[in-house]
Design an enzyme around this catalytic site. Structure first.
Site, PDB file in Angstrom:
ATOM      1  N   HIS A  24      17.763  -9.732   0.372  1.00  0.00           N
ATOM      2  CA  HIS A  24      18.943  -9.821  -0.496  1.00  0.00           C
ATOM      3  C   HIS A  24      19.694 -11.102  -0.138  1.00  0.00           C
ATOM      4  CE1 HIS A  24      20.994  -8.450   3.069  1.00  0.00           C
ATOM      5  NE2 HIS A  24      20.275  -7.342   3.089  1.00  0.00           N
ATOM      6  N   HIS A  35      20.179 -12.003   3.539  1.00  0.00           N
ATOM      7  CA  HIS A  35      19.040 -12.655   4.205  1.00  0.00           C
ATOM      8  C   HIS A  35      18.950 -14.133   3.805  1.00  0.00           C
ATOM      9  CE1 HIS A  35      17.334  -8.395   4.093  1.00  0.00           C
ATOM     10  NE2 HIS A  35      17.295  -8.705   5.386  1.00  0.00           N
ATOM     11  N   VAL A  67      27.351 -10.897   4.355  1.00  0.00           N
ATOM     12  CA  VAL A  67      27.560 -11.176   2.926  1.00  0.00           C
ATOM     13  C   VAL A  67      27.849  -9.838   2.243  1.00  0.00           C
ATOM     14  CG1 VAL A  67      26.523 -12.107   0.817  1.00  0.00           C
ATOM     15  CG2 VAL A  67      26.037 -13.172   3.024  1.00  0.00           C
TER      16      VAL A  67
END
Ligand code: PAF
Length: 295
Positions: free
Chosen positions: A34, A37, A190
């Site tokens: 995602h 990463h 994130v």
């Protein structure tokens, strides 16, 4: 972009790179990539430069899953992962096979095979509380596989996500204690627009469960507010009680732990103030989610 599946071939390639003086960066993952990463991939590229070699490892490591955990249903989509890595300019995706990573088979299911894998790396202090208390063999699996990845990829820099705060601390300690010649970088978490930390396990959150996952972010925000408005310190137990109250309002959420601790020793503190580190684990339905922040 090359795809390497053999550990021996990965190590040969890494040694070739190093002989030529190329810097090597590693992003260890379990796949189902995602944006979190991908932010790690960008962070490693920034550190090793355009001439450097970026390796993303994709391996759902069996030894870090407990017997009742989600190893067999952990989300996988290698085709999509490879597409994302290619678009990010990754040089090598290392996708090792279980049988080669753990000779003799998964050591958990093959314990009677005298020839099977039997060497582990164990960190004995930072790995005891929180995730380590809830998932007793988890960090032994993480440190073992990360040590193996370091030996195979020979990275100058490896990047880990801050969402797994304790994991990053345990890996840093292992690197210091065992003199691995690698710099560990921890990149910020994130989040989705509603505050939920990106995680491959968010895939499990279907229907009404997804909005309830916000409770982790709301707990961090609540603690932040209590720490900021008290001016000085607030008893950790009082903040924990308020978080439990908040969770009681979520029908499908169950608190596993919430802890306030020193960011270096990970030892619990009894008083919370601005700058205190907080971490929590919550089951939303059957999915166990974790998050953390500095207040
Ligand atoms: O954070 C993860 O995805 C895993 O724990 C890691 C570091 C790739 C080791 O398997």
């Amino acid at each position: 972009m090359r795809i390497v599946t053999s550990p021996a071939a990965m190590q040969r390639l890494a040694r070739q790179w190093r002989r030529r003086g190329a810097r090597v960066g590693l992003v260890p993952t379990m796949g189902y990539l995602h944006q979190g990463h991908l932010s790690l991939v960008r962070a490693v590229r920034r550190r090793i430069g355009l001439e450097g070699k970026v390796v993303v490892s994709i391996y759902v490591n069996p030894t870090q899953f407990g017997p009742k955990e989600d190893l067999s249903r952990y989300p996988r989509d290698l085709k999509r992962d490879l597409r994302l890595c290619r678009a990010e300019g990754v040089d090598v995706v290392f996708v090792p096979d279980d049988a080669e990573m753990y000779p003799g088979g998964n050591p958990k299911s093959e314990i009677r095979n005298p020839k099977s894998f039997s060497t582990y790396v164990v960190e004995e202090k930072l790995s005891q509380g929180m995730e380590g208390a809830s998932r007793p063999t988890h960090f032994r699996g993480v440190t073992t596989v990360v040590a193996k990845l370091f030996n195979l990829v020979l990275p100058d820099v490896a990047v880990f996500g801050a969402k797994d705060f304790q994991q990053a601390a345990v890996v840093k300690r292992m690197v210091r204690d065992l003199n691995f010649p690698v710099k560990i970088v921890v990149a910020p978490t994130v989040r989705e627009p509603d505050g939920v930390a990106m995680s491959s396990r968010n895939k499990y959150l279907t229907g009404e469960l997804r909005p309830q996952a916000r409770v982790l972010w709301r707990s961090l925000q609540l603690a932040r507010k209590l720490a900021a408005t008290a001016g000085q310190t607030v008893p950790a137990n009082r903040v924990k009680a308020r978080i439990r109250q908040l969770l009681n309002g979520c029908p499908n959420a169950r608190l596993d732990y919430v802890e306030f601790f020193d960011p270096e020793t990970l030892l619990p503190v009894t008083k919370v103030q601005r700058g205190t580190q907080m971490a929590l684990a919550v089951f939303v339905g059957k999915t166990r989610l974790i998050d953390n922040a500095q207040l």
